[in-house]
Design a protein around this motif. Structure first.
Motif: not given
Length: 454
Positions: A314-329
């Motif tokens: 994953f490539l995230l931008g400033p301020g984006q939540d890695a935990a949110e990405v992982a939970w949605q996946a």
């Protein structure tokens, strides 16, 4: 126990269009209904009220998310309540039509309501002999009923006729009975006409067009006629839920990766998913990356467009939540998460990584360029730019779509269009542009009428 509406907490997943429910049983224990594997909201609600989840009921084998019941049984000792006909391969209390569970003051009665799935149960919550409400899952929902084609097109009509009988069985409950559905607005399991997520039996008898159908044939034709496409991952998730999802040892996350590690992963077949907003992806991204902006609908498009057995970077931008990405996946069974590029696009550029860009165009700058509209069929039919080619985003993995150089890709706002452009670019399309806006913006900018129909 003097049950009131305050004892019921609906927990809405706006991205999937679903609701789960937490019921305070009045003695420090709680009932969870149709809990997702992403238990963050449910656990927060339980903690606020000082509750332990003692029961986890599933109305059916969900196709759009992984059940959280198995995790609740492991972590909280919850008793899982589910249909005996579902043949679940993990410990649970198998229920058939009419079976009752004593919750300690309240009673939960199983009602067989096949249609959305053939093992579907609704759960009637009783205080003595008084019907408080019914958890209808994917049977009776606000203004509609859930789709009946998830077990294959060959069974869609049979299950639609079962859905007719199930809805009329529920409609026989007292008018004051609350209706607490799982599927609602935004769910690809259903197509309700409004944004309300709970209702009553009496209100549905007055307003639900399917309940007002003249007969079973009319009901079946109306239900099947309103079905659109649904995400590809729906075809496999029910079986995962039957076997039981893998337990999560803790909160999922994304491991930081160096640019060198990301290059190696790409070389070995990993897929880069860029979750930044449309404008940032357009300005520059890793070649071959798929754009899926992080928003409520992230899990839907991840599951629709990418295989679950490929490692994801994953490539995230400033301020984006890695935990949110992982939970949605995680809630749709995507557990092969290689990690995230540490430092994001800045780190990639600093390491001289190659990049590509996508042109963004406004509605007044399309001119006579070819247009591909990737919205759902119903959206396209309601009004599109004359001459626009229709290719639903969800079908781009299976379709061969010709996109001449200079093609403008559009949707309703731009997010789905950018996802489509990234997929078309991976397939070899060149010099694509993405419309910032939708068909209405084009009509306003040009003063021309939209075209309707398929």
């Amino acid at each position: 126990m003097g049950f009131t509406e305050d004892h019921l907490t609906p927990l809405v997943d706006a991205g999937l269009g679903n609701s789960s429910y937490l019921v305070d049983l009045g003695d420090g224990r709680a009932l969870a209904v149709d809990a997702s594997r992403d238990l963050r909201a449910l656990r927060a609600a339980a903690a606020r009220r000082g509750l332990r989840v003692a029961y986890a009921a599933d109305t059916h084998l969900h196709a759009d998310f992984l059940t959280g019941a198995v995790q609740l049984a492991h972590d909280d000792g919850a008793t899982i309540l589910a249909s005996a006909a579902g043949r679940r391969a993990f410990a649970h209390t198998p229920l058939a039509d009419g079976d009752e569970t004593d919750l300690g003051g309240l009673t939960l009665r199983a009602l067989a309501t096949p249609g959305h799935t053939d093992e579907h149960l609704s759960f009637l919550l009783l205080d003595g002999s008084r019907e408080l409400g019914v958890f209808t899952g994917g049977s009776l929902i606000v203004g509609s009923a859930a789709r009946t084609d998830l077990l294959g097109p060959d069974r869609a009509e049979e299950l639609a006729r079962a859905q007719y009988r199930s809805l009329h069985r529920l409609a026989a409950l007292p008018d004051a009975t609350a209706v607490w559905p799982t599927h609602g607005a935004g769910s690809f399991c259903s197509a309700p006409s409004g944004a309300e997520r709970t209702t009553t039996i009496g209100a549905q008898k007055k307003t639900n067009a399917l309940l007002g159908a003249a007969d079973q044939d009319a009901f079946t034709a109306a239900l099947l006629g309103g079905l659109g496409s649904y995400p590809a991952y729906f075809d496999r998730l029910a079986e995962v839920n039957r076997r039981g999802p893998a337990l999560l040892p803790g909160a999922p996350g994304l491991t930081p990766l160096t640019t060198a590690a990301v290059r190696d992963l790409i070389g070995s077949g990993a897929q880069v998913v860029d979750v930044r907003p449309v404008a940032r992806f357009a300005a520059g991204h890793i070649p071959g990356a798929v754009s899926i902006p992080l928003r409520d609908q992230f899990a839907t498009w991840l599951g629709w467009l990418l295989p679950e057995d490929v490692p994801l970077v994953f490539l995230l931008g400033p301020g984006q939540d890695a935990a949110e990405v992982a939970w949605q996946a995680a809630k749709i069974g995507y557990d092969r998460l290689a990690g995230q590029l540490a430092g994001g696009m800045d780190a990639w550029r600093a390491d001289a990584g190659p990049e590509q860009a996508v042109q963004l165009v406004t509605a007044d700058r399309i001119d006579d360029r070819p247009v591909i509209d990737v919205r759902q069929e119903a959206e396209y039919a309601s009004g599109h730019i004359p001459g626009a080619v229709h290719a639903e985003l969800g079908g781009l993995r299976e379709q061969t779509v010709t996109a001449p150089e200079g093609t403008v890709v559009m949707c309703g706002h731009g997010e789905r269009a950018m996802t489509a452009a990234s997929l078309l670019a991976r397939a070899g399309a060149r010099r694509l542009a993405v419309l910032t806006g939708g068909a209405g913006d084009w009509a306003k900018a040009t003063g021309r009428a939209l075209e309707e129909g398929a």
